[in-house]
Every structure is written in structure tokens, then in C-alpha cells.
Motif scaffolding. Structure first.
Motif, PDB file in Angstrom:
ATOM      1  N   TRP A  93      65.413  11.774  97.953  1.00 32.56           N
ATOM      2  CA  TRP A  93      65.066  12.908  97.376  1.00 32.56           C
ATOM      3  C   TRP A  93      63.846  12.918  96.417  1.00 32.56           C
ATOM      4  CZ3 TRP A  93      65.703  12.028  92.019  1.00 32.56           C
ATOM      5  CH2 TRP A  93      66.549  10.996  91.609  1.00 32.56           C
ATOM      6  N   LEU A  94      63.314  11.627  96.321  1.00 30.56           N
ATOM      7  CA  LEU A  94      62.331  11.309  95.411  1.00 30.56           C
ATOM      8  C   LEU A  94      60.762  11.302  96.172  1.00 30.56           C
ATOM      9  CD1 LEU A  94      62.858   8.645  92.665  1.00 30.56           C
ATOM     10  CD2 LEU A  94      62.114  10.850  92.342  1.00 30.56           C
ATOM     11  N   ASN A  95      60.047  12.058  95.607  1.00 35.04           N
ATOM     12  CA  ASN A  95      58.414  11.790  96.393  1.00 35.04           C
ATOM     13  C   ASN A  95      57.534  10.890  95.301  1.00 35.04           C
ATOM     14  OD1 ASN A  95      58.644  14.259  98.419  1.00 35.04           O
ATOM     15  ND2 ASN A  95      59.844  14.766  96.860  1.00 35.04           N
ATOM     16  N   TYR A  96      57.108   9.834  95.794  1.00 33.58           N
ATOM     17  CA  TYR A  96      56.401   8.880  95.121  1.00 33.58           C
ATOM     18  C   TYR A  96      55.039   9.133  95.393  1.00 33.58           C
ATOM     19  CZ  TYR A  96      60.754   6.380  94.364  1.00 33.58           C
ATOM     20  OH  TYR A  96      61.923   5.933  94.127  1.00 33.58           O
ATOM     21  N   TYR A  97      54.407   9.054  94.083  1.00 35.81           N
ATOM     22  CA  TYR A  97      52.653   9.240  94.309  1.00 35.81           C
ATOM     23  C   TYR A  97      52.131   8.105  93.219  1.00 35.81           C
ATOM     24  CZ  TYR A  97      53.107  13.669  96.240  1.00 35.81           C
ATOM     25  OH  TYR A  97      53.225  14.729  97.248  1.00 35.81           O
ATOM     26  N   LYS A  98      51.090   7.451  93.860  1.00 40.07           N
ATOM     27  CA  LYS A  98      50.491   6.352  92.795  1.00 40.07           C
ATOM     28  C   LYS A  98      49.998   7.109  91.651  1.00 40.07           C
ATOM     29  CE  LYS A  98      49.312   3.519  96.899  1.00 40.07           C
ATOM     30  NZ  LYS A  98      48.329   3.108  97.766  1.00 40.07           N
ATOM     31  N   ASP A  99      49.658   6.356  90.526  1.00 42.08           N
ATOM     32  CA  ASP A  99      49.222   7.095  89.461  1.00 42.08           C
ATOM     33  C   ASP A  99      47.753   7.462  89.552  1.00 42.08           C
ATOM     34  OD1 ASP A  99      48.351   4.555  89.493  1.00 42.08           O
ATOM     35  OD2 ASP A  99      48.840   3.940  87.568  1.00 42.08           O
ATOM     36  N   GLU A 100      46.879   6.891  90.444  1.00 41.97           N
ATOM     37  CA  GLU A 100      45.459   6.770  90.345  1.00 41.97           C
ATOM     38  C   GLU A 100      45.093   8.314  91.216  1.00 41.97           C
ATOM     39  OE1 GLU A 100      44.727   3.747  93.889  1.00 41.97           O
ATOM     40  OE2 GLU A 100      44.737   3.278  91.931  1.00 41.97           O
ATOM     41  N   THR A 101      46.251   8.808  92.094  1.00 40.22           N
ATOM     42  CA  THR A 101      45.883   9.756  93.141  1.00 40.22           C
ATOM     43  C   THR A 101      46.702  11.075  92.855  1.00 40.22           C
ATOM     44  OG1 THR A 101      47.431   8.918  94.794  1.00 40.22           O
ATOM     45  CG2 THR A 101      45.189   8.281  94.862  1.00 40.22           C
ATOM     46  N   PHE A 102      47.750  10.859  91.820  1.00 40.72           N
ATOM     47  CA  PHE A 102      48.819  11.887  91.832  1.00 40.72           C
ATOM     48  C   PHE A 102      48.241  13.321  91.555  1.00 40.72           C
ATOM     49  CE2 PHE A 102      51.154  14.205  88.680  1.00 40.72           C
ATOM     50  CZ  PHE A 102      52.339  14.751  89.415  1.00 40.72           C
ATOM     51  N   ILE A 103      47.234  13.373  90.376  1.00 38.76           N
ATOM     52  CA  ILE A 103      46.646  14.637  89.908  1.00 38.76           C
ATOM     53  C   ILE A 103      45.895  15.466  91.081  1.00 38.76           C
ATOM     54  CG2 ILE A 103      45.052  15.847  88.540  1.00 38.76           C
ATOM     55  CD1 ILE A 103      47.451  15.202  87.331  1.00 38.76           C
ATOM     56  N   GLU A 104      45.304  14.421  91.672  1.00 39.14           N
ATOM     57  CA  GLU A 104      44.328  14.933  93.086  1.00 39.14           C
ATOM     58  C   GLU A 104      45.246  15.526  94.043  1.00 39.14           C
ATOM     59  OE1 GLU A 104      41.949  11.709  94.633  1.00 39.14           O
ATOM     60  OE2 GLU A 104      41.144  11.374  92.852  1.00 39.14           O
ATOM     61  N   LYS A 105      46.391  15.178  94.283  1.00 37.21           N
ATOM     62  CA  LYS A 105      47.333  15.664  95.237  1.00 37.21           C
ATOM     63  C   LYS A 105      48.403  16.485  95.106  1.00 37.21           C
ATOM     64  CE  LYS A 105      46.680  11.160  98.138  1.00 37.21           C
ATOM     65  NZ  LYS A 105      45.954  12.138  98.945  1.00 37.21           N
ATOM     66  N   LEU A 106      48.338  16.888  93.525  1.00 39.53           N
ATOM     67  CA  LEU A 106      49.292  17.904  93.099  1.00 39.53           C
ATOM     68  C   LEU A 106      49.398  19.191  93.490  1.00 39.53           C
ATOM     69  CD1 LEU A 106      51.412  17.969  90.808  1.00 39.53           C
ATOM     70  CD2 LEU A 106      49.788  18.771  89.230  1.00 39.53           C
ATOM     71  N   ASP A 107      48.287  19.777  93.994  1.00 45.15           N
ATOM     72  CA  ASP A 107      48.030  21.198  94.446  1.00 45.15           C
ATOM     73  C   ASP A 107      49.108  21.001  95.895  1.00 45.15           C
ATOM     74  OD1 ASP A 107      46.916  22.856  92.884  1.00 45.15           O
ATOM     75  OD2 ASP A 107      45.113  22.421  93.544  1.00 45.15           O
ATOM     76  N   ASP A 108      48.576  19.910  96.723  1.00 48.42           N
ATOM     77  CA  ASP A 108      49.241  20.077  98.087  1.00 48.42           C
ATOM     78  C   ASP A 108      50.631  19.905  97.970  1.00 48.42           C
ATOM     79  OD1 ASP A 108      46.883  20.102  99.381  1.00 48.42           O
ATOM     80  OD2 ASP A 108      46.706  17.858  99.616  1.00 48.42           O
ATOM     81  N   TYR A 109      51.155  18.920  96.766  1.00 45.61           N
ATOM     82  CA  TYR A 109      52.486  18.877  96.662  1.00 45.61           C
ATOM     83  C   TYR A 109      53.258  19.945  96.120  1.00 45.61           C
ATOM     84  CZ  TYR A 109      56.988  17.031  94.492  1.00 45.61           C
ATOM     85  OH  TYR A 109      58.163  16.798  94.088  1.00 45.61           O
ATOM     86  N   ILE A 110      52.635  21.012  95.303  1.00 43.28           N
ATOM     87  CA  ILE A 110      53.220  22.261  94.838  1.00 43.28           C
ATOM     88  C   ILE A 110      53.337  23.163  95.982  1.00 43.28           C
ATOM     89  CG2 ILE A 110      52.482  24.287  93.556  1.00 43.28           C
ATOM     90  CD1 ILE A 110      51.712  22.411  91.393  1.00 43.28           C
ATOM     91  N   ASN A 111      52.035  23.310  96.998  1.00 48.24           N
ATOM     92  CA  ASN A 111      52.136  24.034  98.097  1.00 48.24           C
ATOM     93  C   ASN A 111      53.410  23.724  98.935  1.00 48.24           C
ATOM     94  OD1 ASN A 111      50.286  26.155  97.526  1.00 48.24           O
ATOM     95  ND2 ASN A 111      48.789  24.606  97.690  1.00 48.24           N
ATOM     96  N   LYS A 112      53.780  22.293  99.251  1.00 43.52           N
ATOM     97  CA  LYS A 112      54.444  22.016 100.152  1.00 43.52           C
ATOM     98  C   LYS A 112      55.988  22.097  99.919  1.00 43.52           C
ATOM     99  CE  LYS A 112      55.656  17.847 103.057  1.00 43.52           C
ATOM    100  NZ  LYS A 112      55.228  16.292 103.222  1.00 43.52           N
TER     101      LYS A 112
END
Length: 260
Positions: A93-112
Motif C-alpha cells: 500500500w506504500l508507493n516509494y520514491y527516491k528523494d532526488e526524483t520525487f518532485i519530478e514524478k509528483l504529477d504522474d503520481y497524482i494523475n495515476k
């Protein structure tokens, strides 16, 4: 959106992102796990920063977040450091993101994962599209009226807009439009100012400080995280793949340049 973190840098980046996208952000420190006392949490997304947490505090946080996720179906993601991957990576139930790429991938995460946020994005895009259609309709009406009424005399509106050519880009300074391969990128005012400054000296690096001063002359609260967010939004419109930019290149530790 809720962020559980003590990291001022991550919080600053998320603050800039939320301001740019008209989201509300709440921040709470690591010190106490989040408990709801039976009340529905007022968040569409919860982000927990697992870095620098002790194992016991991680356990406490994950226990409470697990209950919140399964009771209220709120998506939860975790920020981690690639050199210190947490032992809880297999939690489904957790979605993991590296600290260095999290902000860049936030839009895709939200849309998904976040339906409500996706609706906000769609509504914003539809509004901008309708606004563009309305402007084109009004302009077409004025042009048609001018053609019929002036009967061959000089027209009030010149249909031939003077464009500045820059490789595959065309820049309309008067209307603040940028075209790529004939397609209007529909930039906002700040996005246009950002692109225009980079376009003034293509292939030459423009420093971060110069970009911030250009976008926010009075500075105020503007900082690198604000610039980062606008650069991210600009790349989404300019680049085919924003995560692997071809046109707007980052020069680490210095700034950005426009590749033509």
C-alpha cells in the motif's frame, strides 16, 4: 496534501509545487505519528519522509498510516534515500520514491492515484482550452468584420503576425505565444518570460540567480524551489519527455540553457 517531514528543502519544493497548481499543503513534523481518532483525514494524499527516522518511529508511523489507508482509501507515498532503502519496501500500500526524483514524478503520481486531483487537472486544461477557443472566435469575428466593413481600405488588424524564428520554435512577443513545429504551447505569463529569457541567448547557460531575478524582480519569497516548479511546468509543455529533456537542459550547480 499532507507531508510528514522535518526537511525544509522538501517542504519548500512541495510548497512551490502546490502554489503553482493551486493545491493546499499541510506540514507536520516527524515527532508524532498521525492518528485520526475516528475522524476522516481531510487529505487527498499523504507523503511521509522516511529518511532520518528511527526504526521505532517508522513502525509507529506506518502502523497509523496503514490504518488510515485501508479505512479511508487515501493514497500514501514514502520518500527514501537510495543509499538507505527502508526495510518496509515490500508493503503493497506504500508507493516509494527516491528523494532526488520525487518532485519530478509528483504529477504522474497524482494523475495515476488521485482521482479528485485528476479532475482538477482536467478542469484546468478544459478551462484553458475553452479560453483559447473563445479568444480565437472573437479574433475571427473581428477580422471578418474588418474585412467586410473596410472594403479594401487598410485593415485595423494585421493578420500577418511577426514571429521571431529560433530553430523549430517561433516566438510571438506581442501575444506572448511560443510555437513548436507550428503548435502553440499555450504558456502562462511566467512560463513565457522564463522561455524568452533562455531564448535570448540559446546554448548559453543562464544562471539560477538571473532567472529568479527576471521572474520575480522584487524577490520577496521567491527562491530556487519556485524556479524549479516553473521550470518543471514549462518542460511539461515544451518537452516530449519532461524527465529526459531535449530542449531545456539543466547545468548542475549553475542554471539552465535552451538547446537549439
Amino acid at each position: 496534501m499532507l507531508i510528514i517531514s522535518n526537511d525544509s528543502f522538501i517542504i519548500g519544493l512541495l510548497t512551490g509545487y502546490c502554489v503553482a497548481n493551486h493545491f493546499t499543503l499541510k506540514c507536520i513534523p516527524h515527532s508524532k505519528p498521525l492518528y485520526t481518532n475516528g475522524d476522516h483525514p481531510k487529505f487527498n494524499l499523504i507523503i511521509i519522509d522516511l529518511r532520518e527516522l528511527t526504526p521505532s518511529l517508522i513502525e509507529d508511523h506506518l502502523e497509523s498510516l496503514n490504518n488510515i489507508h485501508h479505512q479511508y482509501s487515501i493514497p500514501i507515498c514514502a520518500i527514501h534515500n537510495r543509499n538507505r532503502m527502508p526495510l518496509h519496501r515490500l508493503l503493497p500500500w506504500l508507493n516509494y520514491y527516491k528523494d532526488e526524483t520525487f518532485i519530478e514524478k509528483l504529477d504522474d503520481y497524482i494523475n495515476k492515484y488521485i482521482i479528485n486531483f485528476t479532475h482538477v487537472f482536467d478542469e484546468r486544461r478544459n478551462y484553458n482550452r475553452r479560453l483559447g477557443d473563445d479568444r480565437r472566435t472573437i479574433l475571427g469575428t473581428i477580422n471578418s468584420f474588418s474585412s467586410k466593413q473596410l472594403n479594401g481600405t487598410a485593415k485595423l488588424l494585421n493578420p500577418d503576425v511577426e514571429l521571431e524564428l529560433l530553430g523549430l520554435f517561433k516566438i510571438d512577443k506581442d501575444c506572448q505565444n511560443v510555437y513548436l513545429k507550428g503548435k502553440n504551447l499555450e504558456l502562462t505569463t511566467k512560463e513565457f518570460k522564463l522561455f524568452k529569457l533562455l531564448a535570448e541567448e540559446p546554448e548559453r547557460v543562464c544562471t539560477t540567480e538571473k532567472l529568479i531575478t527576471h521572474l520575480w524582480p522584487n524577490r520577496g519569497r521567491a527562491n530556487k524551489s519556485d524556479l524549479y516548479q516553473y521550470m518543471h511546468l514549462l518542460r511539461k509543455k515544451v518537452e516530449l519527455d519532461p524527465d529526459n529533456p531535449h530542449w531545456i537542459i539543466t547545468i548542475k550547480g549553475v542554471g539552465y540553457k535552451l538547446h537549439i
